[in-house]
Scaffold this motif. Structure first.
Motif, PDB file in Angstrom:
ATOM      1  N   PRO A  99      12.770 -11.512  -5.010  1.00 60.74           N
ATOM      2  CA  PRO A  99      12.574 -10.532  -3.934  1.00 60.74           C
ATOM      3  C   PRO A  99      11.138 -10.542  -3.452  1.00 60.74           C
ATOM      4  O   PRO A  99      10.229 -10.978  -4.166  1.00 60.74           O
ATOM      5  N   GLY A 100      10.910 -10.023  -2.274  1.00 62.84           N
ATOM      6  CA  GLY A 100       9.562  -9.998  -1.727  1.00 62.84           C
ATOM      7  C   GLY A 100       8.872  -8.675  -1.965  1.00 62.84           C
ATOM      8  O   GLY A 100       9.502  -7.625  -2.115  1.00 62.84           O
ATOM      9  N   LYS A 101       7.574  -8.722  -2.039  1.00 69.10           N
ATOM     10  CA  LYS A 101       6.778  -7.503  -2.192  1.00 69.10           C
ATOM     11  C   LYS A 101       6.349  -6.988  -0.825  1.00 69.10           C
ATOM     12  O   LYS A 101       6.162  -7.755   0.113  1.00 69.10           O
ATOM     13  N   SER A 102       6.171  -5.666  -0.743  1.00 68.42           N
ATOM     14  CA  SER A 102       5.670  -5.118   0.514  1.00 68.42           C
ATOM     15  C   SER A 102       4.185  -5.420   0.668  1.00 68.42           C
ATOM     16  O   SER A 102       3.663  -5.483   1.777  1.00 68.42           O
ATOM     17  N   ASN A 103       3.479  -5.590  -0.497  1.00 65.03           N
ATOM     18  CA  ASN A 103       2.039  -5.906  -0.496  1.00 65.03           C
ATOM     19  C   ASN A 103       1.199  -4.849   0.199  1.00 65.03           C
ATOM     20  O   ASN A 103       0.106  -5.141   0.691  1.00 65.03           O
ATOM     21  N   ALA A 104       1.699  -3.603   0.256  1.00 60.67           N
ATOM     22  CA  ALA A 104       0.974  -2.552   0.978  1.00 60.67           C
ATOM     23  C   ALA A 104      -0.379  -2.271   0.341  1.00 60.67           C
ATOM     24  O   ALA A 104      -1.390  -2.137   1.036  1.00 60.67           O
ATOM     25  N   PHE A 105      -0.410  -2.186  -1.020  1.00 56.38           N
ATOM     26  CA  PHE A 105      -1.669  -1.901  -1.701  1.00 56.38           C
ATOM     27  C   PHE A 105      -2.666  -3.037  -1.509  1.00 56.38           C
ATOM     28  O   PHE A 105      -3.856  -2.812  -1.219  1.00 56.38           O
ATOM     29  N   ALA A 106      -2.212  -4.268  -1.672  1.00 52.95           N
ATOM     30  CA  ALA A 106      -3.101  -5.424  -1.548  1.00 52.95           C
ATOM     31  C   ALA A 106      -3.645  -5.555  -0.133  1.00 52.95           C
ATOM     32  O   ALA A 106      -4.833  -5.831   0.071  1.00 52.95           O
ATOM     33  N   ILE A 107      -2.774  -5.358   0.844  1.00 50.64           N
ATOM     34  CA  ILE A 107      -3.220  -5.467   2.245  1.00 50.64           C
ATOM     35  C   ILE A 107      -4.214  -4.371   2.565  1.00 50.64           C
ATOM     36  O   ILE A 107      -5.253  -4.604   3.212  1.00 50.64           O
ATOM     37  N   SER A 108      -3.929  -3.148   2.111  1.00 48.72           N
ATOM     38  CA  SER A 108      -4.836  -2.024   2.383  1.00 48.72           C
ATOM     39  C   SER A 108      -6.201  -2.256   1.750  1.00 48.72           C
ATOM     40  O   SER A 108      -7.245  -1.963   2.357  1.00 48.72           O
ATOM     41  N   LYS A 109      -6.193  -2.816   0.538  1.00 49.12           N
ATOM     42  CA  LYS A 109      -7.473  -3.077  -0.135  1.00 49.12           C
ATOM     43  C   LYS A 109      -8.261  -4.148   0.605  1.00 49.12           C
ATOM     44  O   LYS A 109      -9.478  -4.022   0.784  1.00 49.12           O
ATOM     45  N   ARG A 110      -7.600  -5.178   1.074  1.00 46.00           N
ATOM     46  CA  ARG A 110      -8.277  -6.252   1.817  1.00 46.00           C
ATOM     47  C   ARG A 110      -8.827  -5.732   3.138  1.00 46.00           C
ATOM     48  O   ARG A 110      -9.849  -6.224   3.622  1.00 46.00           O
ATOM     49  N   LEU A 111      -8.165  -4.741   3.676  1.00 44.47           N
ATOM     50  CA  LEU A 111      -8.617  -4.185   4.956  1.00 44.47           C
ATOM     51  C   LEU A 111      -9.744  -3.164   4.788  1.00 44.47           C
ATOM     52  O   LEU A 111     -10.313  -2.719   5.779  1.00 44.47           O
ATOM     53  N   GLY A 112     -10.032  -2.778   3.526  1.00 49.16           N
ATOM     54  CA  GLY A 112     -11.185  -1.897   3.305  1.00 49.16           C
ATOM     55  C   GLY A 112     -10.877  -0.540   2.736  1.00 49.16           C
ATOM     56  O   GLY A 112     -11.781   0.285   2.569  1.00 49.16           O
ATOM     57  N   LEU A 113      -9.619  -0.247   2.409  1.00 47.49           N
ATOM     58  CA  LEU A 113      -9.289   1.054   1.820  1.00 47.49           C
ATOM     59  C   LEU A 113      -9.895   1.142   0.425  1.00 47.49           C
ATOM     60  O   LEU A 113      -9.815   0.203  -0.362  1.00 47.49           O
TER      61      LEU A 113
ATOM     62  N   ILE B 103      -6.320   3.966  -3.425  1.00 46.63           N
ATOM     63  CA  ILE B 103      -5.236   3.064  -3.851  1.00 46.63           C
ATOM     64  C   ILE B 103      -4.738   3.461  -5.236  1.00 46.63           C
ATOM     65  O   ILE B 103      -3.518   3.471  -5.489  1.00 46.63           O
ATOM     66  N   GLU B 104      -5.647   3.830  -6.169  1.00 51.01           N
ATOM     67  CA  GLU B 104      -5.240   4.239  -7.504  1.00 51.01           C
ATOM     68  C   GLU B 104      -4.434   5.523  -7.449  1.00 51.01           C
ATOM     69  O   GLU B 104      -3.454   5.701  -8.174  1.00 51.01           O
ATOM     70  N   ASP B 105      -4.859   6.476  -6.598  1.00 52.26           N
ATOM     71  CA  ASP B 105      -4.097   7.723  -6.440  1.00 52.26           C
ATOM     72  C   ASP B 105      -2.685   7.427  -5.944  1.00 52.26           C
ATOM     73  O   ASP B 105      -1.709   8.056  -6.400  1.00 52.26           O
ATOM     74  N   ALA B 106      -2.591   6.475  -5.021  1.00 53.59           N
ATOM     75  CA  ALA B 106      -1.271   6.117  -4.486  1.00 53.59           C
ATOM     76  C   ALA B 106      -0.395   5.513  -5.582  1.00 53.59           C
ATOM     77  O   ALA B 106       0.813   5.790  -5.658  1.00 53.59           O
ATOM     78  N   LYS B 107      -0.973   4.666  -6.414  1.00 56.44           N
ATOM     79  CA  LYS B 107      -0.210   4.062  -7.504  1.00 56.44           C
ATOM     80  C   LYS B 107       0.294   5.112  -8.491  1.00 56.44           C
ATOM     81  O   LYS B 107       1.397   5.014  -9.026  1.00 56.44           O
TER      82      LYS B 107
END
Length: 794
Positions: free
Chosen positions: A488-502, A507-511
């Motif tokens: 299956p594929g990942k949404s990669n939302a956390f990784a993309i957000s981190k690369r974009l500067g979040l 990100i830890e709170d979201a996890k």
């Protein structure tokens, strides 16, 4: 097949491309009406047509069908007994011209052996009727849409000749009027003009009463009148009559041509149908070549296996090919992954390639891709990619899905894009699973895309349902558009957000807000993706190595065969050369002995010579037999010879040859041996004694005079006559030359020294008289110079 899916998957755009490849209106009509077939035999037949056309184009170039006119209405008019117009007859002539061209194209292909395995195409070519007599008659009579040839009939030729004469008379008479001083002031311009098909001159208004003639027209201002002089009225009337006769004759000619066409109306209709079909088929071939298409393999087992498939409406230079299979291990494929990752393109590629294949068109994929035959294809694919979808959009999708569920059968293909989107995620995921389960139970082949994690779990836990994902590169934040089946594929939302500067704390709170099992599931997906990519890379590497090994094996096999052929060739040539030399030697020996017999008058001597001749031929025949059967290598003596001295005859095992010892062994055990014309050093371990007589031409000739085979092995290529008188030297030299020649030495060296040159001159004079001496010369630097003579035998 429902027409809605054709629009959804943009099948109409493929048809537009096909239409652009056709040359005629009829071909365009046939292309525009092309829809997918559902019968496998029909599909295979249509695919074969496309393959044959593409093959023909690649081998012989495109088939030009420009000028193919639509003559269907003309054929209908002929059928009811009507006559055709000049334009219609010209169009029939064009169709016949194209027929001739197609026949010529087919013949040139046959002559160049291009016709192999092109039965369908050549069946159409052979069915065309050329109708040469009709074509020649039409082109002879009709020059263009406005002009009939003077030679169309004898009567028409006479009429036009009379018209030409009458026109000349009128113009001659009118020229006199416009150049006459009497009428000079009356004319507005000194020109001749045509009004109502009658010749006139422009006369000023004020001279209306003075200029006699008939008024046919006047200028807009009324200042100029166009008057036909009374003197040319009769000539104009004659021309008018000739015009009428010409028109009648032309109608008669057209009627005759129409009658000829009527006699061949069936052939014309058949040609029209066949040429339209050829135009359509070759358009499919041209489309296949432009798309880089191949003929897929079809099955009735509901199995799809597309290899390196490309969406035909995307740029083939930039589109990423996909590998996708469905229908054996699983019947439902769940594609997950981020937006813009290629999920929708994958759906459309599978659907559009299926439609193209069933329509008899080649698909842009690797050779031997497989497609199933479906009675119907359903797709719920929306172009709207917005996160905020309205209720009306959800309702529209759900209405479409309900229709699919009601009509889909186990012989249908169903495509869902973002199934269950547009509503509450929990409810949407539950609805999506229920829909997929319904289709899965009915064994309907289904491909769906989604973002829901619940559907990923459903695919992992349900037999016959498989996960897939569109690969995404987190480092570059770009999709690779590669499809990976099995994970299956990942949404990669956390990784993309981190690369974009979040920031990391957000990100830890979201996890922390996610349940532990959801985080573990995403981690599992990551591990699966890495494992899958590694497996694919290893598989590709193994395939590459396997291919290289196979190529290397083939090269070695080819090289081995090549070496064997070269070896056989060399051996054959060597044997042929040996036989040739032997035959020459036999003939020379016979000739020499016969000559000697003639010189001998004593009968006793003659008998002795004949016996010698028989022995000589027997020895040579024995040598020939050895050459024909091959030389058997003798084993070296296990005991090395002792007390070797110069002049001993030995067998050299490494060369499989006899030789003469020139020098005793040195401290290392190396012995210098004479092998024919070659001197070499051989270790004493590779030598063994030979019991045959010693050969030394510096002393006495060997006792065994008739053993030519052994003589050739041990005879010295050098003969030293220094210190001898001319008579002694020439006597010994005569015998040495005979033995050297019969031993097949190519050349020998006579050592006579420099001295006064008397001995050398005598030897040269003698050599000129020997028939089997080809040439002789003084030695070069390093050979002994003027102290030796090199003799070469024929």
């Amino acid at each position: 097949m429902n027409t809605k899916v054709l629009k959804t998957l943009e099948y109409n755009k493929i048809i537009e491309q096909l239409i652009s490849k056709t040359s005629s209106r009829m071909g365009k009509e046939l292309s525009s009406s092309l829809v997918p077939y559902c019968d496998i035999d029909t599909i295979r037949s249509k695919q074969k047509e496309t393959s044959e056309a593409a093959t023909m184009i690649l081998r012989r170039g495109s088939l030009a069908l420009g000028g193919l006119k639509d003559i269907r209405s003309s054929i209908k008019r002929l059928a009811i007994g009507g006559d055709l117009s000049q334009v219609e007859l010209l169009n029939i002539g064009e169709v016949l011209r194209v027929s001739r061209h197609v026949k010529s194209y087919a013949k040139s292909a046959k002559d160049s052996n291009t016709a192999n395995n092109l039965d369908t195409i050549y069946g159409l070519f052979d069915a065309i009727e050329v109708l040469n007599p009709l074509y020649k008659e039409i082109t002879r009579c009709i020059i263009s849409e406005e002009e009939i040839s003077d030679d169309a009939s004898h009567e028409l030729y006479n009429i036009r000749r009379q018209m030409k004469v009458s026109n000349g008379k009128i113009k001659e008479h009118l020229n006199k009027i416009i150049t006459s001083s009497t009428y000079k002031n009356m004319l507005q311009d000194p020109i001749i003009t045509l009004r109502n098909d009658r010749y006139c001159v422009p006369v000023k208004q004020e001279y209306r009463g003075s200029f006699k003639g008939m008024i046919h027209d006047q200028s807009a201002s009324g200042s100029t009148l166009f008057i036909e002089p009374m003197s040319v009225v009769e000539l104009n009337n004659k021309i008018k009559e000739l015009f009428t006769k010409e028109k009648q004759e032309i109608e008669k000619i057209l009627a005759i041509l129409s009658s000829m066409c009527f006699e061949h109306k069936e052939e014309l209709a058949g040609n029209m149908k066949i040429l339209t079909e050829i135009d359509f088929i070759f358009a499919k071939g041209e489309l296949s070549i432009s798309l880089g298409g191949t003929e897929p393999i079809f099955n009735n087992d509901k199995y799809i296996n597309i290899k390196k498939g490309r969406h035909p409406l995307l740029d083939k230079k930039t589109v990423v090919p996909i590998d996708i299979h469905l229908g054996r291990e699983f019947t439902t494929l769940m594609i997950t992954g981020p937006n813009t990752g290629g999920k929708t393109v994958t759906l459309k590629t599978v659907g559009l390639l299926t439609l193209m294949g069933q329509a008899g068109l080649h698909i842009p994929a690797f050779d031997k891709s497989e497609l199933a035959i479906f009675d119907d294809l359903f797709a719920d694919i929306g172009d709207e990619q917005s996160i905020e979808q309205s209720l009306s959009t959800f309702s529209s999708h759900m209405t479409n899905i309900i229709d699919i569920l009601q009509n889909a059968t186990d012989n249908s293909l169903v495509l869902f894009d973002e199934l269950g989107a547009g509503t509450d995620p929990t409810e949407g995921a539950a609805l999506a699973m229920a829909i997929l389960e319904n289709l899965h139970k009915k064994q309907v082949l289904t491909i769906a895309t989604t973002h829901y994690s619940e559907l990923k779990v459903y695919a992992l836990s349900t037999k016959g349902v498989e996960n897939a994902c569109c690969e995404f590169d987190v480092k570059t934040l770009r999709p690779t558009y590669k499809l990976l089946i099995g994970i299956p594929g990942k949404s990669n939302a956390f990784a993309i957000s981190k690369r974009l500067g979040l920031t990391d704390n957000i990100i830890e709170d979201a996890k922390e807000l996610l349940e532990h099992k959801e985080i573990r599931f995403e981690d599992l997906i990551t591990e699966l993706e890495i494992s899958k990519k590694t497996t694919i890379m290893e598989k590709e590497k193994a395939l590459k190595y396997s291919k290289e090994a196979e190529e290397l094996k083939n090269k070695v096999t080819m090289q081995r065969e090549k070496i064997q052929k070269q070896k056989d060739k060399i051996l054959t040539e060597a044997r042929e050369e040996a036989y040739k030399i032997l035959n020459t030697a036999k003939d020379d020996a016979d000739n020499i002995i016969k000559s000697m017999n003639k010189l001998r008058t004593n009968s006793d001597n003659s008998k002795e010579m004949e016996m010698q001749r028989s022995k000589l031929r027997s020895s040579i025949s024995s040598l020939e037999k050895n050459l024909s059967t091959g030389i058997k290598t003798k084993k070296a003596n296990t005991k090395s010879p002792k007390d070797l001295k110069a002049g001993d005859t030995v067998f050299v095992s490494t060369f499989n040859q006899k030789g003469t010892v020139l020098e005793p062994p040195n401290a290392k055990g190396d012995v210098q041996v004479q092998l024919g014309i070659m001197k070499t050093k051989v270790n004493i371990k590779n030598l063994s004694y030979v019991k045959s007589a010693e050969v030394n031409y510096n002393n006495k000739a060997p006792k065994n005079k008739n053993n030519i085979s052994s003589k050739s092995m041990s005879i010295s290529p050098e003969y030293d006559v220094r210190g001898r008188s001319v008579e002694e030297a020439l006597g010994e030299l005569d015998k040495f030359l005979d033995d050297a020649y019969l031993s097949h030495l190519p050349q020998i060296t006579i050592i006579h020294g420099k001295g006064t040159g008397t001995l050398r001159a005598a030897i040269h004079t003698f050599l000129r008289k020997v028939k089997y001496v080809k040439s002789f010369r003084i030695g070069k630097y390093g050979e002994g110079e003027s102290g030796v003579t090199i003799v070469e035998f024929k």
